[in-house]
Design a protein around this motif. Structure first.
Motif, PDB file in Angstrom:
ATOM      1  N   PRO A  86      67.777 120.306 106.049  1.00 38.53           N
ATOM      2  CA  PRO A  86      67.391 119.381 105.676  1.00 38.53           C
ATOM      3  C   PRO A  86      67.584 118.141 105.228  1.00 38.53           C
ATOM      4  O   PRO A  86      68.868 117.914 105.603  1.00 38.53           O
ATOM      5  N   GLU A  87      67.607 117.276 104.884  1.00 39.08           N
ATOM      6  CA  GLU A  87      67.751 115.734 104.689  1.00 39.08           C
ATOM      7  C   GLU A  87      68.618 116.078 103.346  1.00 39.08           C
ATOM      8  O   GLU A  87      67.292 116.462 102.613  1.00 39.08           O
ATOM      9  N   LEU A  88      69.642 115.775 102.667  1.00 35.84           N
ATOM     10  CA  LEU A  88      70.188 115.734 101.332  1.00 35.84           C
ATOM     11  C   LEU A  88      70.117 114.412 100.649  1.00 35.84           C
ATOM     12  O   LEU A  88      69.321 113.247 101.532  1.00 35.84           O
ATOM     13  N   ALA A  89      70.137 114.648  99.068  1.00 37.12           N
ATOM     14  CA  ALA A  89      69.874 113.791  99.115  1.00 37.12           C
ATOM     15  C   ALA A  89      71.698 112.441  99.165  1.00 37.12           C
ATOM     16  O   ALA A  89      72.495 113.006  99.413  1.00 37.12           O
ATOM     17  N   PRO A  90      71.366 111.181  99.160  1.00 39.67           N
ATOM     18  CA  PRO A  90      72.246 110.473  98.887  1.00 39.67           C
ATOM     19  C   PRO A  90      73.074 110.066  97.760  1.00 39.67           C
ATOM     20  O   PRO A  90      72.892 110.723  96.665  1.00 39.67           O
ATOM     21  N   PRO A  91      74.228 109.576  98.383  1.00 40.12           N
ATOM     22  CA  PRO A  91      74.648 109.537  99.530  1.00 40.12           C
ATOM     23  C   PRO A  91      75.269 110.470 100.656  1.00 40.12           C
ATOM     24  O   PRO A  91      75.467 111.839 100.566  1.00 40.12           O
ATOM     25  N   LEU A  92      75.100 110.187 102.023  1.00 41.39           N
ATOM     26  CA  LEU A  92      75.354 111.315 103.277  1.00 41.39           C
ATOM     27  C   LEU A  92      76.560 110.955 103.555  1.00 41.39           C
ATOM     28  O   LEU A  92      76.799 112.176 104.669  1.00 41.39           O
ATOM     29  N   SER A  93      77.012 110.539 103.832  1.00 35.82           N
ATOM     30  CA  SER A  93      78.910 110.392 103.956  1.00 35.82           C
ATOM     31  C   SER A  93      79.197 109.741 102.742  1.00 35.82           C
ATOM     32  O   SER A  93      79.135 109.014 101.510  1.00 35.82           O
ATOM     33  N   HIS A  94      80.635 109.409 102.953  1.00 36.02           N
ATOM     34  CA  HIS A  94      81.671 109.302 101.642  1.00 36.02           C
ATOM     35  C   HIS A  94      81.565 107.107 102.456  1.00 36.02           C
ATOM     36  O   HIS A  94      80.830 106.991 103.409  1.00 36.02           O
ATOM     37  N   PRO A  95      82.038 106.130 101.909  1.00 36.30           N
ATOM     38  CA  PRO A  95      81.551 105.006 101.775  1.00 36.30           C
ATOM     39  C   PRO A  95      82.675 104.703 103.229  1.00 36.30           C
ATOM     40  O   PRO A  95      84.045 104.648 103.660  1.00 36.30           O
ATOM     41  N   GLU A  96      81.243 103.668 104.321  1.00 33.81           N
ATOM     42  CA  GLU A  96      82.392 103.496 105.504  1.00 33.81           C
ATOM     43  C   GLU A  96      83.531 102.614 105.293  1.00 33.81           C
ATOM     44  O   GLU A  96      84.584 103.351 106.676  1.00 33.81           O
ATOM     45  N   ASP A  97      84.001 102.536 104.520  1.00 31.47           N
ATOM     46  CA  ASP A  97      85.504 101.266 104.523  1.00 31.47           C
ATOM     47  C   ASP A  97      86.518 102.709 104.084  1.00 31.47           C
ATOM     48  O   ASP A  97      87.320 101.740 103.827  1.00 31.47           O
ATOM     49  N   GLN A  98      86.244 103.902 103.226  1.00 28.50           N
ATOM     50  CA  GLN A  98      86.805 104.807 102.645  1.00 28.50           C
ATOM     51  C   GLN A  98      87.489 104.949 104.361  1.00 28.50           C
ATOM     52  O   GLN A  98      87.683 105.480 104.798  1.00 28.50           O
ATOM     53  N   PRO A  99      89.819 104.736 104.646  1.00 26.65           N
ATOM     54  CA  PRO A  99      90.112 105.629 105.496  1.00 26.65           C
ATOM     55  C   PRO A  99      89.570 106.811 105.211  1.00 26.65           C
ATOM     56  O   PRO A  99      89.576 107.498 104.906  1.00 26.65           O
ATOM     57  N   VAL A 100      90.257 107.195 106.968  1.00 26.07           N
ATOM     58  CA  VAL A 100      90.604 108.192 107.393  1.00 26.07           C
ATOM     59  C   VAL A 100      91.443 108.377 108.259  1.00 26.07           C
ATOM     60  O   VAL A 100      91.898 108.286 109.089  1.00 26.07           O
ATOM     61  N   PRO A 101      92.379 109.270 107.680  1.00 27.23           N
ATOM     62  CA  PRO A 101      92.079 110.100 106.317  1.00 27.23           C
ATOM     63  C   PRO A 101      92.299 109.399 104.730  1.00 27.23           C
ATOM     64  O   PRO A 101      92.925 107.806 105.148  1.00 27.23           O
ATOM     65  N   GLY A 102      92.336 110.260 103.809  1.00 20.08           N
ATOM     66  CA  GLY A 102      92.166 109.412 102.497  1.00 20.08           C
ATOM     67  C   GLY A 102      92.769 109.543 101.987  1.00 20.08           C
ATOM     68  O   GLY A 102      92.886 111.123 102.164  1.00 20.08           O
ATOM     69  N   PRO A 103      92.834 108.751 100.392  1.00 20.05           N
ATOM     70  CA  PRO A 103      92.247 108.002 100.193  1.00 20.05           C
ATOM     71  C   PRO A 103      93.139 107.066 100.901  1.00 20.05           C
ATOM     72  O   PRO A 103      94.548 106.852 100.496  1.00 20.05           O
ATOM     73  N   ALA A 104      93.069 105.382  99.994  1.00 22.82           N
ATOM     74  CA  ALA A 104      94.169 104.735 100.646  1.00 22.82           C
ATOM     75  C   ALA A 104      95.044 105.023  99.867  1.00 22.82           C
ATOM     76  O   ALA A 104      94.860 105.460  98.462  1.00 22.82           O
ATOM     77  N   GLY A 105      96.406 104.558  99.708  1.00 27.61           N
ATOM     78  CA  GLY A 105      97.182 104.644  98.970  1.00 27.61           C
ATOM     79  C   GLY A 105      98.496 106.066  98.890  1.00 27.61           C
ATOM     80  O   GLY A 105      99.247 106.119  98.204  1.00 27.61           O
ATOM     81  N   ARG A 106      97.399 106.753  99.201  1.00 27.93           N
ATOM     82  CA  ARG A 106      97.465 108.872  98.814  1.00 27.93           C
ATOM     83  C   ARG A 106      98.259 109.275  99.984  1.00 27.93           C
ATOM     84  O   ARG A 106      98.547 110.534 100.059  1.00 27.93           O
ATOM     85  N   VAL A 107      98.008 108.799 101.183  1.00 28.55           N
ATOM     86  CA  VAL A 107      98.262 109.617 102.153  1.00 28.55           C
ATOM     87  C   VAL A 107      99.412 109.366 103.117  1.00 28.55           C
ATOM     88  O   VAL A 107     100.500 108.460 103.200  1.00 28.55           O
ATOM     89  N   PRO A 108     100.729 110.843 103.041  1.00 25.90           N
ATOM     90  CA  PRO A 108     102.019 110.390 103.673  1.00 25.90           C
ATOM     91  C   PRO A 108     102.148 109.570 105.131  1.00 25.90           C
ATOM     92  O   PRO A 108     100.864 110.219 105.693  1.00 25.90           O
ATOM     93  N   GLU A 109     102.989 109.110 105.370  1.00 23.06           N
ATOM     94  CA  GLU A 109     102.839 108.891 106.603  1.00 23.06           C
ATOM     95  C   GLU A 109     103.456 109.193 107.484  1.00 23.06           C
ATOM     96  O   GLU A 109     102.986 109.467 108.652  1.00 23.06           O
ATOM     97  N   ASP A 110     103.683 110.759 107.752  1.00 25.45           N
ATOM     98  CA  ASP A 110     103.988 111.715 108.104  1.00 25.45           C
ATOM     99  C   ASP A 110     103.320 112.375 107.744  1.00 25.45           C
ATOM    100  O   ASP A 110     102.572 113.829 108.750  1.00 25.45           O
ATOM    101  N   TRP A 111     101.465 112.164 108.003  1.00 27.62           N
ATOM    102  CA  TRP A 111     100.497 112.805 107.194  1.00 27.62           C
ATOM    103  C   TRP A 111     100.536 113.960 108.492  1.00 27.62           C
ATOM    104  O   TRP A 111      99.315 115.176 109.089  1.00 27.62           O
TER     105      TRP A 111
END
Length: 117
Positions: A86-111
């Motif tokens: 079924p359709e779930l309650a919104p929002p249906l995804s993380h914010p589109e401007d959130q990077p993958v991997p994320g969150p910004a500022g916590r992802v190591p360079e050797d991820w």
């Protein structure tokens, strides 16, 4: 639509990112949403693997992708995709401007070296 065990369409997501990673200043690769309670956790490729840990700890068997444009459900108990969830309650995804991997500022360079494959 027939109710599907383990899915509550009214449960709102817990936030824009993995709750456990946020509590520990960790990071994630992709996000998954518990279809029963809305808890957001990181995928099994992520270092923390919090979505499957949540399912094991709570008995909540079904997750839905929390990535933009993805609508699939997975049942950890049957190890199968759930068809016609079924359709779930919104929002249906993380914010589109959130990077993958994320969150910004916590992802190591050797991820890439830290992913589970």
């Amino acid at each position: 639509m027939t109710a599907i065990p383990g899915i509550d369409p009214t449960a709102a997501p817990s936030g824009p990112g993995c709750a456990e990673c946020d509590n520990t200043s960790g990071w994630w690769y992709h996000l998954r949403r518990c279809a029963e309670c809305g808890q957001i956790g990181c995928c099994d490729t992520s270092p923390g693997q919090h979505a499957s840990a949540h399912a094991a700890a709570t008995g909540h068997p079904v997750i839905r992708s929390y990535e933009p444009g993805e609508e699939w459900f997975w049942n950890f108990t049957s190890e199968e995709y759930v068809e016609d969830g079924p359709e779930l309650a919104p929002p249906l995804s993380h914010p589109e401007d959130q990077p993958v991997p994320g969150p910004a500022g916590r992802v190591p360079e050797d991820w890439r070296d830290k992913l589970h494959r």
